[in-house]
Design an enzyme around this catalytic site. Structure first.
Site, PDB file in Angstrom:
ATOM      1  N   PRO A  14       0.796  -1.223   0.000  1.00 39.60           N
ATOM      2  CG  PRO A  14      -0.096  -1.074   2.141  1.00 39.60           C
ATOM      3  CD  PRO A  14       0.555  -2.047   1.194  1.00 39.60           C
ATOM      4  CG  ASN A  15      -0.106   4.395   1.382  1.00 36.45           C
ATOM      5  OD1 ASN A  15      -1.057   5.009   0.912  1.00 36.45           O
ATOM      6  ND2 ASN A  15      -0.150   3.824   2.580  1.00 36.45           N
ATOM      7  NE  ARG A  22       4.149   6.533   1.595  1.00 33.91           N
ATOM      8  CZ  ARG A  22       4.430   5.312   1.980  1.00 33.91           C
ATOM      9  NH1 ARG A  22       4.820   4.414   1.090  1.00 33.91           N
ATOM     10  NH2 ARG A  22       4.320   4.966   3.220  1.00 33.91           N
ATOM     11  CG  HIS A  84       5.535  -2.307  10.052  1.00 33.21           C
ATOM     12  ND1 HIS A  84       6.871  -2.681  10.067  1.00 33.21           N
ATOM     13  CD2 HIS A  84       5.442  -1.299   9.134  1.00 33.21           C
ATOM     14  CE1 HIS A  84       7.540  -1.905   9.218  1.00 33.21           C
ATOM     15  NE2 HIS A  84       6.695  -1.073   8.639  1.00 33.21           N
ATOM     16  CG  ASP A  91      -0.523 -17.111   8.261  1.00 35.31           C
ATOM     17  OD1 ASP A  91       0.586 -17.240   8.822  1.00 35.31           O
ATOM     18  OD2 ASP A  91      -1.595 -17.037   8.899  1.00 35.31           O
ATOM     19  CD  GLU A 102      10.992  -7.826   5.239  1.00 34.95           C
ATOM     20  OE1 GLU A 102      11.764  -8.677   5.753  1.00 34.95           O
ATOM     21  OE2 GLU A 102      10.272  -7.067   5.909  1.00 34.95           O
ATOM     22  CG  LEU A 105      11.421   1.928  -1.533  1.00 33.26           C
ATOM     23  CD1 LEU A 105      10.114   2.678  -1.704  1.00 33.26           C
ATOM     24  CD2 LEU A 105      12.257   2.020  -2.782  1.00 33.26           C
ATOM     25  CB  SER A 106      12.969   3.895   4.413  1.00 33.88           C
ATOM     26  OG  SER A 106      11.936   3.100   4.973  1.00 33.88           O
ATOM     27  NE  ARG A 111      10.842   5.726   8.030  1.00 39.22           N
ATOM     28  CZ  ARG A 111       9.810   5.596   7.184  1.00 39.22           C
ATOM     29  NH1 ARG A 111       9.826   4.637   6.273  1.00 39.22           N
ATOM     30  NH2 ARG A 111       8.795   6.432   7.256  1.00 39.22           N
ATOM     31  NE  ARG A 115       7.627   4.236   9.547  1.00 40.92           N
ATOM     32  CZ  ARG A 115       6.489   4.396   8.866  1.00 40.92           C
ATOM     33  NH1 ARG A 115       6.039   3.436   8.078  1.00 40.92           N
ATOM     34  NH2 ARG A 115       5.813   5.522   8.950  1.00 40.92           N
TER      35      ARG A 115
END
Ligand code: DQA
Length: 150
Positions: A14-15, A22, A84, A91, A102, A105-106, A111, A115
């Site tokens: 998402p996002n 963003r 998170h 699952d 996995e 980006l950050s 952070r 997170r």
């Protein structure tokens, strides 16, 4: 490269469709389309058949992961905020039972404390966090190596 090319699914959570607009100080100025183009180029270079998918919906991501069963040799996933929170995505990744990389980006560990916990990291073969969009390319390189050794 010999034999059939491996099919790899790259999932953006998402996002991430908002990339470029963003929080560019954290996520960079490239759009998701820019990043997907680099992912597709790297996939070609590595001899992988890459497909990308983005959704803002947890169930849609679960459905796409389930759809990879028997068709994809590996998954690269940035679950974004679902990293998170989502037992369902965790699952689904376990159910498909292919190597998972996995990507963030950050650097999620630098952070906010909420997170720092990932529900995906311990079911992933590897995690890349903090390399920006390059993380996806590094993930594909790692996955190509894993698949070539399988
Ligand atoms: C993210 C980190 C997450 O904490 C956040 O919710 C995102 C993006 C990253 O790529 O750095 O949406 O997964």
């Amino acid at each position: 490269m010999t034999g059939q090319a491996h099919r790899v699914l790259v999932i953006h959570g998402p996002n991430l469709n908002m990339l470029g607009r963003r929080e560019p100080g954290i996520y960079g100025s490239d759009s998701l389309a820019d990043i997907d183009a680099r992912i597709m180029d790297e996939g070609k270079r590595l001899g992988l058949l890459v497909e990308t998918f983005q959704s803002n919906h947890e169930g849609a991501i679960v459905d796409r992961i389930q759809g990879a069963l028997g068709t994809c040799a590996g998954i690269v996933i940035n679950p974004a905020a679902y990293t998170h929170t989502s037992v369902a995505i965790r699952d689904a990744l376990l159910a498909v039972s292919v190597p998972v990389i996995e990507v963030h980006l950050s650097n999620i560990h630098k952070r906010e404390s909420f997170r720092h916990k990932s529900l995906v990291s311990d079911v992933a073969q590897a995690t890349l966090a903090g390399f920006g969009a390059q993380g996806y390319l590094l993930a594909l390189q790692g996955l190509a190596r894993i698949l070539s050794q399988a």
